[in-house]
Design a protein around this motif. Sequence first.
Motif, PDB file in Angstrom:
ATOM      1  N   PHE A   3       0.646  -1.358  -0.042  1.00  0.00           N
ATOM      2  CA  PHE A   3       0.092  -0.128   0.186  1.00  0.00           C
ATOM      3  C   PHE A   3       0.791   1.109  -0.132  1.00  0.00           C
ATOM      4  O   PHE A   3       2.063   1.032   0.456  1.00  0.00           O
ATOM      5  N   THR A   4       0.257   2.368  -0.122  1.00  0.00           N
ATOM      6  CA  THR A   4       1.005   3.645  -0.209  1.00  0.00           C
ATOM      7  C   THR A   4       1.091   4.280   1.001  1.00  0.00           C
ATOM      8  O   THR A   4      -0.308   4.099   1.771  1.00  0.00           O
ATOM      9  N   SER A   5       2.153   4.713   1.597  1.00  0.00           N
ATOM     10  CA  SER A   5       2.288   5.499   2.951  1.00  0.00           C
ATOM     11  C   SER A   5       1.296   6.422   2.845  1.00  0.00           C
ATOM     12  O   SER A   5       1.183   7.351   2.059  1.00  0.00           O
ATOM     13  N   PRO A   6       0.457   6.718   4.018  1.00  0.00           N
ATOM     14  CA  PRO A   6      -0.403   7.711   4.290  1.00  0.00           C
ATOM     15  C   PRO A   6       0.355   8.978   4.659  1.00  0.00           C
ATOM     16  O   PRO A   6      -0.342   9.997   4.335  1.00  0.00           O
ATOM     17  N   LYS A   7       1.650   8.952   4.864  1.00  0.00           N
ATOM     18  CA  LYS A   7       2.555  10.158   5.055  1.00  0.00           C
ATOM     19  C   LYS A   7       3.323  10.559   3.935  1.00  0.00           C
ATOM     20  O   LYS A   7       3.613  11.687   3.859  1.00  0.00           O
ATOM     21  N   ASN A   8       3.331   9.715   3.095  1.00  0.00           N
ATOM     22  CA  ASN A   8       4.351  10.046   1.669  1.00  0.00           C
ATOM     23  C   ASN A   8       3.675   9.374   0.667  1.00  0.00           C
ATOM     24  O   ASN A   8       3.807   7.963   0.526  1.00  0.00           O
ATOM     25  N   LYS A   9       3.145  10.097  -0.357  1.00  0.00           N
ATOM     26  CA  LYS A   9       2.319   9.518  -1.427  1.00  0.00           C
ATOM     27  C   LYS A   9       3.315   8.966  -2.371  1.00  0.00           C
ATOM     28  O   LYS A   9       2.782   8.091  -3.246  1.00  0.00           O
ATOM     29  N   LYS A  10       4.804   9.118  -2.260  1.00  0.00           N
ATOM     30  CA  LYS A  10       5.663   8.586  -3.308  1.00  0.00           C
ATOM     31  C   LYS A  10       6.291   7.272  -2.521  1.00  0.00           C
ATOM     32  O   LYS A  10       7.309   6.848  -3.060  1.00  0.00           O
ATOM     33  N   LEU A  11       5.921   6.979  -1.536  1.00  0.00           N
ATOM     34  CA  LEU A  11       6.350   5.730  -0.843  1.00  0.00           C
ATOM     35  C   LEU A  11       5.575   4.617  -0.704  1.00  0.00           C
ATOM     36  O   LEU A  11       4.402   4.773  -0.062  1.00  0.00           O
ATOM     37  N   THR A  12       5.796   3.563  -1.275  1.00  0.00           N
ATOM     38  CA  THR A  12       5.076   2.162  -1.150  1.00  0.00           C
ATOM     39  C   THR A  12       5.707   1.298  -0.056  1.00  0.00           C
ATOM     40  O   THR A  12       6.968   1.269  -0.028  1.00  0.00           O
ATOM     41  N   ILE A  13       4.792   0.937   0.756  1.00  0.00           N
ATOM     42  CA  ILE A  13       5.178  -0.124   1.907  1.00  0.00           C
ATOM     43  C   ILE A  13       4.631  -1.634   1.668  1.00  0.00           C
ATOM     44  O   ILE A  13       3.435  -1.785   1.352  1.00  0.00           O
ATOM     45  N   LEU A  14       5.523  -2.588   1.493  1.00  0.00           N
ATOM     46  CA  LEU A  14       5.385  -3.961   1.459  1.00  0.00           C
ATOM     47  C   LEU A  14       5.437  -4.486   2.816  1.00  0.00           C
ATOM     48  O   LEU A  14       6.584  -4.553   3.321  1.00  0.00           O
ATOM     49  N   GLU A  15       4.231  -5.139   3.346  1.00  0.00           N
ATOM     50  CA  GLU A  15       4.464  -6.009   4.724  1.00  0.00           C
ATOM     51  C   GLU A  15       4.058  -7.305   4.232  1.00  0.00           C
ATOM     52  O   GLU A  15       2.981  -7.680   3.852  1.00  0.00           O
ATOM     53  N   ILE A  16       4.868  -8.269   5.194  1.00  0.00           N
ATOM     54  CA  ILE A  16       4.579  -9.686   4.918  1.00  0.00           C
ATOM     55  C   ILE A  16       4.707 -10.112   6.254  1.00  0.00           C
ATOM     56  O   ILE A  16       5.749  -9.957   7.124  1.00  0.00           O
ATOM     57  N   ILE A  17       3.840 -10.999   6.748  1.00  0.00           N
ATOM     58  CA  ILE A  17       4.020 -11.487   7.971  1.00  0.00           C
ATOM     59  C   ILE A  17       4.208 -13.288   7.619  1.00  0.00           C
ATOM     60  O   ILE A  17       3.807 -13.853   6.878  1.00  0.00           O
ATOM     61  N   ILE A  18       5.593 -13.518   8.086  1.00  0.00           N
ATOM     62  CA  ILE A  18       6.104 -14.864   7.922  1.00  0.00           C
ATOM     63  C   ILE A  18       5.880 -15.595   9.329  1.00  0.00           C
ATOM     64  O   ILE A  18       6.175 -15.261  10.581  1.00  0.00           O
ATOM     65  N   GLU A  19       5.714 -17.095   9.034  1.00  0.00           N
ATOM     66  CA  GLU A  19       5.398 -17.803  10.234  1.00  0.00           C
ATOM     67  C   GLU A  19       6.513 -19.152  10.340  1.00  0.00           C
ATOM     68  O   GLU A  19       6.574 -19.598   9.157  1.00  0.00           O
ATOM     69  N   ASP A  20       7.141 -19.441  11.172  1.00  0.00           N
ATOM     70  CA  ASP A  20       7.415 -20.930  11.306  1.00  0.00           C
ATOM     71  C   ASP A  20       7.214 -21.506  12.459  1.00  0.00           C
ATOM     72  O   ASP A  20       6.120 -21.051  13.240  1.00  0.00           O
ATOM     73  N   ARG A  21       7.597 -23.006  12.873  1.00  0.00           N
ATOM     74  CA  ARG A  21       6.913 -23.604  13.952  1.00  0.00           C
ATOM     75  C   ARG A  21       7.349 -22.572  15.217  1.00  0.00           C
ATOM     76  O   ARG A  21       6.626 -23.046  16.352  1.00  0.00           O
ATOM     77  N   SER A  22       8.205 -21.837  15.418  1.00  0.00           N
ATOM     78  CA  SER A  22       8.479 -21.161  16.634  1.00  0.00           C
ATOM     79  C   SER A  22       7.982 -19.662  16.745  1.00  0.00           C
ATOM     80  O   SER A  22       8.042 -19.227  18.035  1.00  0.00           O
ATOM     81  N   GLY A  23       7.408 -19.299  15.899  1.00  0.00           N
ATOM     82  CA  GLY A  23       6.780 -17.990  15.790  1.00  0.00           C
ATOM     83  C   GLY A  23       6.614 -17.080  14.782  1.00  0.00           C
ATOM     84  O   GLY A  23       6.497 -17.745  13.650  1.00  0.00           O
ATOM     85  N   LYS A  24       6.046 -15.814  14.680  1.00  0.00           N
ATOM     86  CA  LYS A  24       5.890 -15.098  13.641  1.00  0.00           C
ATOM     87  C   LYS A  24       6.674 -13.639  13.719  1.00  0.00           C
ATOM     88  O   LYS A  24       7.051 -13.371  14.666  1.00  0.00           O
ATOM     89  N   ILE A  25       6.717 -13.171  12.489  1.00  0.00           N
ATOM     90  CA  ILE A  25       7.393 -12.073  12.296  1.00  0.00           C
ATOM     91  C   ILE A  25       6.891 -11.107  11.170  1.00  0.00           C
ATOM     92  O   ILE A  25       6.393 -11.815  10.115  1.00  0.00           O
ATOM     93  N   ARG A  26       6.871  -9.747  11.359  1.00  0.00           N
ATOM     94  CA  ARG A  26       6.411  -8.985  10.310  1.00  0.00           C
ATOM     95  C   ARG A  26       7.564  -8.223   9.886  1.00  0.00           C
ATOM     96  O   ARG A  26       8.533  -7.586  10.322  1.00  0.00           O
ATOM     97  N   LEU A  27       7.689  -8.506   8.481  1.00  0.00           N
ATOM     98  CA  LEU A  27       8.912  -7.724   7.627  1.00  0.00           C
ATOM     99  C   LEU A  27       8.254  -6.661   6.702  1.00  0.00           C
ATOM    100  O   LEU A  27       7.086  -6.776   6.126  1.00  0.00           O
TER     101      LEU A  27
END
Length: 821
Positions: free
Chosen positions: A191-215
Motif C-alpha cells: 500500500f501507499t504510505s499515508p504520510k508520503n504519496k511517493k512511498l510504497t510499503i510492502l508488509e509480509i507476515i512470516i511464520e515458522d514453527r517457533s513464531g511469527k515476524i512482520r517484515l
Amino acid sequence: MSDRQIDWIKLQKALAIEVETGFRDIVGKQYRFSEFLCLNLGDPSTSLSLEHKRQCQELASRFAQYPGLELSDRQHLIAKTRHFILQVRQTSPNPEGLRVAETAVTGKIPVTKPLVAFDSEITPDRPLLYLPKVGARKADVLAKLGLQTVRDLLFYYPRDHIDYARQINISQLQAGETVTILGTVRRCTCFTSPKNKKLTILEIIIEDRSGKIRLSRFLAGDRYSHRGRQETIKRQYPPGAVVAASGLVENNKYGLTLKDPQIEVLGDRQDAIDSVTIGRIVPIYPLTEGIAAETIRQAVIEALPAAKRLRDPFPRAFREGYGLIPLKDAIANIHFPENHEIKQAARRRLVFDEFFYLQLGFLQRRNQLRQSQTAASLAPTGKLIEEFYNILPFQLTKAQQRVINDVLKDLQKPNPMNRLIQGDVGSGKTVVAVIAILIAIQSGYQAALMAPTEVLAEQHYRKLISWFNLLHLPVELLTGSTKTAKRREIHSQLQTGELPLLVGTHALIQETVNFAKLGFVVIDEQHRFGVKQRATLLAKGEAPHVLTMTATPIPRTLALTMHGDLDVSQIDELPPGRQAIQTSILSGKERSQAYDLMRREIAQGRQVYIVFPLVEESEKLDVRAAVAEHEQLAESIFPEFQVGLLHGRMTSAEKDEAITAFRDNITQILVATTVVEVGVDVPNATVMMIENAERFGLSQLHQLRGRVGRGHAKSFCLLMTGSKSQNAMERLKVLEQSQDGFFISEMDLRFRGPGEVLGTRQTGLADFALASLVEDGEVLEIARDAAEKVLMQDESLASFPLMQAELNARYEKLMGGAILT
C-alpha cells in the motif's frame, strides 16, 4: 598431555582486546582474560616442540599471577606472549595456526565452491564489455571505479562482508545479529504510505514453527504508487508460499524484525536459495555515485570463472611453508566465501600478498642502494671528533653510543648510508647527528640539516651554533624569513665551499641553493616532508649519505610500510636525570586546581605552557581557542604574570620574539597551539596544560608533554577534557599510565589508524586494499621474513619470473608511484 590444538588466532585477539582496554584483566563470556590465557597455554598441543611447550607452560604460570601484577609487568608479559606466538607461527609448518574444518585431520585448508562453476573460457584480460550480463552500459558504469577488465574486477576486493549464512528459527532472533530465516507467508499487503504519496510499503507476515515476524520493505518512487503495480508485487508473496529472508535484526514498535530484508520465494523448504545475498556471506564493495551494489556483485559473479586462469606467483612449497591457499581459491573466496574460515584463509593470503610485494620492493631497493657507490668517503675518527667529545658537557648514553656505532659502520662502507634514527622526546638524537656531520666536515665535505618548520630549524641552529663556535666552524640558517642579502651571502659561501653546514627548512631545496661538495644530509621529522622534497635535497650532492630522524616513535608495522628500505636504529634510553612527568586527566570542575599548581610553580621561578587546538574560535567546534583564551588568561586569571602567545599564523619574527621572551623567562606563561610540539626547548618549563586533550592524537600529546621535564625539577602534564566519551577517556588514560613513546604510538595506531597517527596523509604511506596495519601486524612480519628469504635465494628474482612480474605491476600502484628515499 592433551592433543588439543591451541587456537593461536583466538589468543591473539584476546591479547589485542586486553591491550585496547587498558590491561584491566577484562571479563569475557566464560572466563577472565588471565584465566583464558592460563587455560589455553597451560595445555599446549603435542605438535609443538619441547621448548615451545616449556615456554607455553611458563607463560601460563605467569598469567595465573596476572591479577596481582603491576601495570608495567602486565604490559611486559603481553608483549612477551605476542612475541612468542609470532615465533611459534613462524617456525610451525602451518604458521597461521588456522583452525578450519578438516585442517586438523588432513592438514589441508578446505576450499568452498564459488557461486559459479570454473568451466568458462573467460580470461582475466577480457574487457568487462564482453561479459554476457555486463554489456556496454554497465561496463561504462564500472569504469567509474577504474574497472576495465575481468582482472580489475577479480582484484576489486570487498571492504566488508555481511553474514546472512546463519539460518535460525524466528524465536531465536536477537537484535543486532545478521541472520536468515525460513518461513511460510501468512499475510501480505502492499500500500501507499499515508504520510508520503511517493512511498510504497510492502508488509509480509512470516511464520515458522517457533513464531511469527512482520517484515517491511519500503519502495520509493511514483512507479510503485499505482494500485495495479502494488497488486503485482503482492501476488509475488501469496499466503502459504515458503520464503527465505535475510537481514539485520532490529527492534521496532511491532517487536523484532529484519531491517531492509532481502526476500526470496522458494518452491519448498528443501529448495536451494538462488539469490546472491540471501543465506550467504554477502560481499560489500566500495561504491561511487550511480553504481548499485547489485551491479558489482553480478559482475563479479560473471568474472569469477576467470580466477582459475590466474597464474599463482608463489610455488606450492612456498605457499605451504607459510600456510597460504592458492591464489585462485583466495580470489574466489574473498568475494563469495562459503564460511568464515575460508573467508579468513582467503583474506590472509591476499593480505600476505600486499605486504610481501611491498617488502620485496623495499628490500630490492635497499640492496640496490647498498651496491651503488658514493663519492663521499668519510673517515670516522679525527681531531674534530675528539674536540667535540671534549666540549660535550654530558656523557653519552649506551643507546646513543650504540646508534653512533651503527652510523660509523655505515660511513665506512663504499655505498651511501640510508639510516633512520628513532628516539623518544629528549633521547639525544641531535648529538648523534652532529657527530655524523662533523665526520663529513673533517673529511672535506659539506652537510645539510633540513627541518619541517622554522621553529624546529631555529632550535637546531641555536644548539649547533653553541657547539660549532667552540669548534671554530661556521654554520648558517636558511628559511623563508631569511633576508635577501643574507640569502645571497649563504648561497655564495655554499658554492665556494666556505660554509660547511647549512641548517634550514624547505628553503634548502630551492634551485638557487647549490653546494660545492655535499656529502651528508640530515632530515629531521622526515615523515613531514614529501618524497620529492627529500629527493630534491639529495640530488644536490653525488649520492650523499643520508640520516633521517624522528622524535615521533613509529610502531614497527608503520615503520616497515613507510621506511622498509631504510636501516633503522632506535635510541630507547633517556639521558640520566630525566624524571617521569606526572600526567593527570582533569575535567572543567578541576580547572581551579590546575591554575593553583601553575601559580605555585611560577612562584618557584618555573614556567608554564597552555596549549589549545585552534588559533581562533570556531562556530562549529566547541573548543577553546588560543587567541581568545590568551586575552582571558592574561587579563582575568593570571594578571600578575606575563602571558605570551604563539601560533602558526604569526610571522616568523613574531614567533621568534614570543619564543625568545619565554626562553628568557620574560613571559612566565606561553599560550600556544601545536606549533610548540617540536623545536621549543625551555628546561625551566615544568607545567604543560593541554586544553581539549581528547582532540589530539596520543603521539601528539606525548610530543607536547615532552616540552616539559627537560630540566631537573619535577614536571606536570595536565590533560583537560570535557568529553564524556568512554573511547576518549580510554585513550587519555594511556598517557596517564605510560611514558614510553613506542608503546603510546602502538596504542595510537590501534585507536586512530596509520593516516591519523602520521598527522597528515603522506604519499609515502602504502595504500592497501585489504591489509590493516592495526590487525595484520603479524602477517606483515611473516611477509617481510618471506621477502628476505626469497632475495637471499635469488636477489635478481630471475628464478621467480612470476613474482618479478607481479612486483612490477603492484609496487608503483601500491606506493602511489612514489618510491621512498
